[in-house]
Design a protein around this motif. Structure first.
Motif, PDB file in Angstrom:
ATOM      1  N   ASP A  75       6.733  -6.117   2.890  1.00  0.00           N
ATOM      2  CA  ASP A  75       6.070  -6.921   3.944  1.00  0.00           C
ATOM      3  C   ASP A  75       6.568  -6.444   5.198  1.00  0.00           C
ATOM      4  O   ASP A  75       6.169  -6.572   6.099  1.00  0.00           O
ATOM      5  CB  ASP A  75       6.044  -8.319   3.757  1.00  0.00           C
ATOM      6  CG  ASP A  75       5.178  -8.799   2.275  1.00  0.00           C
ATOM      7  OD1 ASP A  75       4.390  -7.915   1.973  1.00  0.00           O
ATOM      8  OD2 ASP A  75       5.560  -9.869   1.763  1.00  0.00           O
ATOM      9  N   ALA A 153     -10.557  -6.718   6.199  1.00  0.00           N
ATOM     10  CA  ALA A 153      -9.044  -6.973   6.712  1.00  0.00           C
ATOM     11  C   ALA A 153      -8.489  -5.520   6.320  1.00  0.00           C
ATOM     12  O   ALA A 153      -7.705  -4.973   7.393  1.00  0.00           O
ATOM     13  CB  ALA A 153      -8.745  -8.120   6.121  1.00  0.00           C
ATOM     14  N   TYR A 154      -8.583  -5.058   5.304  1.00  0.00           N
ATOM     15  CA  TYR A 154      -7.985  -3.828   5.014  1.00  0.00           C
ATOM     16  C   TYR A 154      -8.114  -2.675   5.678  1.00  0.00           C
ATOM     17  O   TYR A 154      -7.465  -1.987   6.384  1.00  0.00           O
ATOM     18  CB  TYR A 154      -8.034  -3.346   3.581  1.00  0.00           C
ATOM     19  CG  TYR A 154      -7.445  -2.290   2.942  1.00  0.00           C
ATOM     20  CD1 TYR A 154      -6.050  -2.135   2.408  1.00  0.00           C
ATOM     21  CD2 TYR A 154      -8.279  -0.915   2.752  1.00  0.00           C
ATOM     22  CE1 TYR A 154      -5.564  -0.776   2.259  1.00  0.00           C
ATOM     23  CE2 TYR A 154      -7.731   0.268   2.577  1.00  0.00           C
ATOM     24  CZ  TYR A 154      -6.357   0.187   2.113  1.00  0.00           C
ATOM     25  OH  TYR A 154      -5.969   1.452   1.707  1.00  0.00           O
ATOM     26  N   GLU A 157      -7.154  -2.723   9.325  1.00  0.00           N
ATOM     27  CA  GLU A 157      -5.738  -2.290   9.373  1.00  0.00           C
ATOM     28  C   GLU A 157      -5.680  -0.938   9.244  1.00  0.00           C
ATOM     29  O   GLU A 157      -4.911  -0.174  10.029  1.00  0.00           O
ATOM     30  CB  GLU A 157      -4.776  -2.800   8.281  1.00  0.00           C
ATOM     31  CG  GLU A 157      -3.354  -2.565   8.488  1.00  0.00           C
ATOM     32  CD  GLU A 157      -2.680  -3.197   9.347  1.00  0.00           C
ATOM     33  OE1 GLU A 157      -1.611  -2.592  10.273  1.00  0.00           O
ATOM     34  OE2 GLU A 157      -3.090  -4.227   9.876  1.00  0.00           O
ATOM     35  N   ARG A 176       2.385   0.589   6.807  1.00  0.00           N
ATOM     36  CA  ARG A 176       1.471  -0.447   7.369  1.00  0.00           C
ATOM     37  C   ARG A 176       0.110  -0.536   6.222  1.00  0.00           C
ATOM     38  O   ARG A 176       0.088  -1.916   6.082  1.00  0.00           O
ATOM     39  CB  ARG A 176       0.863  -0.561   8.744  1.00  0.00           C
ATOM     40  CG  ARG A 176       1.841  -0.594   9.833  1.00  0.00           C
ATOM     41  CD  ARG A 176       1.180  -0.112  11.218  1.00  0.00           C
ATOM     42  NE  ARG A 176       0.119  -1.059  11.580  1.00  0.00           N
ATOM     43  CZ  ARG A 176      -0.549  -1.149  12.842  1.00  0.00           C
ATOM     44  NH1 ARG A 176      -0.191  -0.092  13.447  1.00  0.00           N
ATOM     45  NH2 ARG A 176      -1.590  -1.845  12.848  1.00  0.00           N
ATOM     46  N   LEU A 177      -0.498   0.331   6.202  1.00  0.00           N
ATOM     47  CA  LEU A 177      -1.483   0.136   4.983  1.00  0.00           C
ATOM     48  C   LEU A 177      -1.004  -0.326   3.579  1.00  0.00           C
ATOM     49  O   LEU A 177      -1.624  -1.219   2.929  1.00  0.00           O
ATOM     50  CB  LEU A 177      -2.062   1.557   4.824  1.00  0.00           C
ATOM     51  CG  LEU A 177      -3.333   1.838   4.519  1.00  0.00           C
ATOM     52  CD1 LEU A 177      -4.390   0.712   5.264  1.00  0.00           C
ATOM     53  CD2 LEU A 177      -4.080   2.947   4.349  1.00  0.00           C
ATOM     54  N   SER A 180      -0.448  -3.851   3.940  1.00  0.00           N
ATOM     55  CA  SER A 180      -1.441  -4.877   3.945  1.00  0.00           C
ATOM     56  C   SER A 180      -2.372  -4.970   2.433  1.00  0.00           C
ATOM     57  O   SER A 180      -2.810  -5.745   1.993  1.00  0.00           O
ATOM     58  CB  SER A 180      -2.799  -3.918   4.747  1.00  0.00           C
ATOM     59  OG  SER A 180      -4.085  -4.569   4.808  1.00  0.00           O
ATOM     60  N   ARG A 181      -2.074  -3.811   1.779  1.00  0.00           N
ATOM     61  CA  ARG A 181      -2.723  -3.860   0.397  1.00  0.00           C
ATOM     62  C   ARG A 181      -1.876  -4.848  -0.525  1.00  0.00           C
ATOM     63  O   ARG A 181      -2.451  -5.495  -1.235  1.00  0.00           O
ATOM     64  CB  ARG A 181      -2.658  -2.295  -0.125  1.00  0.00           C
ATOM     65  CG  ARG A 181      -3.335  -2.255  -1.598  1.00  0.00           C
ATOM     66  CD  ARG A 181      -2.757  -1.122  -2.424  1.00  0.00           C
ATOM     67  NE  ARG A 181      -3.771  -0.720  -3.446  1.00  0.00           N
ATOM     68  CZ  ARG A 181      -3.448   0.097  -4.514  1.00  0.00           C
ATOM     69  NH1 ARG A 181      -2.240   0.857  -4.390  1.00  0.00           N
ATOM     70  NH2 ARG A 181      -4.074   0.235  -5.436  1.00  0.00           N
ATOM     71  N   ALA A 183      -0.333  -7.418   0.585  1.00  0.00           N
ATOM     72  CA  ALA A 183      -0.607  -8.823   1.082  1.00  0.00           C
ATOM     73  C   ALA A 183      -2.005  -9.118   0.387  1.00  0.00           C
ATOM     74  O   ALA A 183      -2.044 -10.345  -0.009  1.00  0.00           O
ATOM     75  CB  ALA A 183      -0.961  -8.885   2.429  1.00  0.00           C
ATOM     76  N   ILE A 184      -3.124  -8.238   0.283  1.00  0.00           N
ATOM     77  CA  ILE A 184      -4.303  -8.760  -0.266  1.00  0.00           C
ATOM     78  C   ILE A 184      -4.265  -8.982  -1.749  1.00  0.00           C
ATOM     79  O   ILE A 184      -4.591  -9.795  -2.246  1.00  0.00           O
ATOM     80  CB  ILE A 184      -5.387  -7.557  -0.095  1.00  0.00           C
ATOM     81  CG1 ILE A 184      -5.740  -7.503   1.250  1.00  0.00           C
ATOM     82  CG2 ILE A 184      -6.553  -7.451  -1.046  1.00  0.00           C
ATOM     83  CD1 ILE A 184      -6.547  -6.200   1.983  1.00  0.00           C
ATOM     84  N   HIS A 200      -7.497   3.424  -1.852  1.00  0.00           N
ATOM     85  CA  HIS A 200      -6.293   3.471  -1.182  1.00  0.00           C
ATOM     86  C   HIS A 200      -5.867   4.823  -0.806  1.00  0.00           C
ATOM     87  O   HIS A 200      -5.214   5.043   0.140  1.00  0.00           O
ATOM     88  CB  HIS A 200      -5.230   2.620  -1.885  1.00  0.00           C
ATOM     89  CG  HIS A 200      -4.055   2.524  -1.236  1.00  0.00           C
ATOM     90  ND1 HIS A 200      -3.828   1.773   0.038  1.00  0.00           N
ATOM     91  CD2 HIS A 200      -2.760   2.779  -1.491  1.00  0.00           C
ATOM     92  CE1 HIS A 200      -2.693   2.104   0.285  1.00  0.00           C
ATOM     93  NE2 HIS A 200      -1.730   2.357  -0.338  1.00  0.00           N
TER      94      HIS A 200
END
Length: 421
Positions: A75, A153-154, A157, A176-177, A180-181, A183-184, A200
């Motif tokens: 994160d 959201a993805y 980002e 960053r990507l 984000s993945r 977190a989802i 992805h």
């Protein structure tokens, strides 16, 4: 003395000294401390830690390591471009292509593939068995709506990462990507929701191609700029040679007329004849340089005040007056003028310069751009290599005067300057 309201400390915690006469009510921690003889400060020996103390230190160490691991989790994303670029080092193309236009074509193709995956519903994976209010239909509607929100959201980002992408640095964008993945996947774990590997990977490839395109575009701009500079230099040299040829022709015609007039009177002037021979030789050299674009001067220069010691620039100029080129390099872009260590004329100066650059390639100051000509080397080291290539050197100055720098350094307002070493 501790606050009376405080509870007894854990075993092994030595927080305070027991007061005089209170040994009979001392806590376990106080008993541990009281067993250590008190000596004057200057001769106190370190106490041997008890097993309780060691257990406590181990627990504390484990807790600190857990906190460190949490901070270093996926994160956390390092956003400092300078630090990331330094850690990554030299940029390597992920998808080597010939030109920036080729990258644009590939990007257009991958954008189409991304749209097809989204349209086919393969961009995000989710559970089809989640129920809401004991209703499978309501659960599926809720899952579909949340999946759309998560995918938006993805993609936001990913688009932000693309917009903020800089040439040579794709690492931060990919991190960053990935964050984000993750977190989802964490937020949607109850519904088994995550971004699909296929989608992805496509967005990762899009980031890599965009980074490659930015780098290739920057390289092409630099090549074009260097080519324009080369053409300007060639035009300037051609004009200098043409002007010099015109001057020599005019002088030769004058000398020929003078010698012809003397010959009519039956007189001779050896000095004029010698001068005519010199002019003829200069014309021959001028014509040779005009016809042979590889001929020129290889120069070795340094600027201690601007770049520090043991840094040299190895370059090439075809000008009739090579020092004019060195004077231009020491213009407003650097604080001090360059010192010249040698100006060596070669009939194949292009090859000689290339050989010197190859020899010192591992010492190049700019490892990311091979067109730069600064190297970590002393003038003496360059001289040794140059002598190996050409056989002998008539003029070569190993020391640098650095007059302006030495006159200025004593008056600098900041005294602790790294260049002074």
């Amino acid at each position: 003395m501790p606050d009376p309201a405080w509870p007894e400390p854990p075993i092994g915690w030595v927080l305070w000294l027991a007061p005089d006469g209170a040994a009979e009510t001392a806590s376990p921690a106080e008993e541990v401390l009281s067993a250590v003889p008190v000596q004057p400060p200057e001769v106190v020996e370190p106490a041997i830690a008890s097993s309780a103390e060691l257990d406590f230190l181990r627990r504390e160490n484990s807790a600190l390591r857990a906190q460190l691991a949490e901070v270093a989790s996926p994160d956390y994303v390092e956003l400092s471009d300078a630090r990331v670029l330094q850690d990554v080092g030299i940029y390597r193309y992920h998808h080597p292509l010939e030109s920036a236009a080729a990258y644009q074509d590939r990007l257009a193709s991958i954008e189409t593939r991304i749209a097809e995956v989204v349209k086919a519903g393969r961009a995000i994976v989710k559970s089809e068995m989640f129920t809401f209010n004991n209703s499978l239909a309501q659960g599926r509607r809720m899952t579909d709506d949340l999946a759309k929100l998560m995918l938006r959201a993805y993609n936001s980002e990913a688009d932000n990462a693309l917009r903020s992408l800089r040439a040579g640095n794709v690492v931060t964008a990919k991190r960053r990507l990935d964050a984000s993945r993750s977190a989802i996947a964490k937020l949607g774990s109850m519904m088994e929701m995550r971004i699909s590997d296929e989608f992805h990977d496509l967005r990762f490839e899009e980031l890599e191609l965009t980074a490659d395109w930015l780098m290739k575009k920057q390289e092409e701009r630099e090549v074009a700029r260097d080519e324009r500079a080369r053409l300007r230099e060639e035009q300037r040299v051609a004009k200098e040679l043409a002007d010099e040829r015109a001057r020599l022709d005019k002088e030769r015609a004058h000398l020929v007329n003078m010698l012809a007039a003397l010959d009519e009177r039956g007189e001779l002037d050896p000095a004029l004849a010698a001068r005519l021979a010199e002019v003829d030789d200069a014309i021959a050299q001028n014509d040779f340089r005009a016809a042979n674009i590889r001929a020129g001067y290889v120069y070795v220069i340094s600027n201690e005040g601007a770049f520090g010691r043991d840094v040299v620039k190895i370059g090439l100029t075809r000008r009739l007056e090579p020092r004019e080129r060195i004077y231009e390099l020491g213009g407003a872009s650097v604080p001090f003028r360059f010192d010249t260590h040698t100006l060596y004329f070669s009939e194949d100066a292009v090859t000689l310069e290339a050989e010197l650059h190859r020899h010192f390639a591992s010492r190049a100051v700019n490892q990311a751009n091979s067109r730069k000509e600064f190297f970590f080397a002393t003038p003496a080291q360059v001289r040794e290599v140059l002598v190996e290539k050409v056989g002998s050197m008539l003029e070569f100055t190993e020391s640098a005067d650095a007059i302006e720098y030495r006159q200025s350094v004593g008056a600098w307002p900041v005294r602790d300057v790294g260049l002074r070493g």
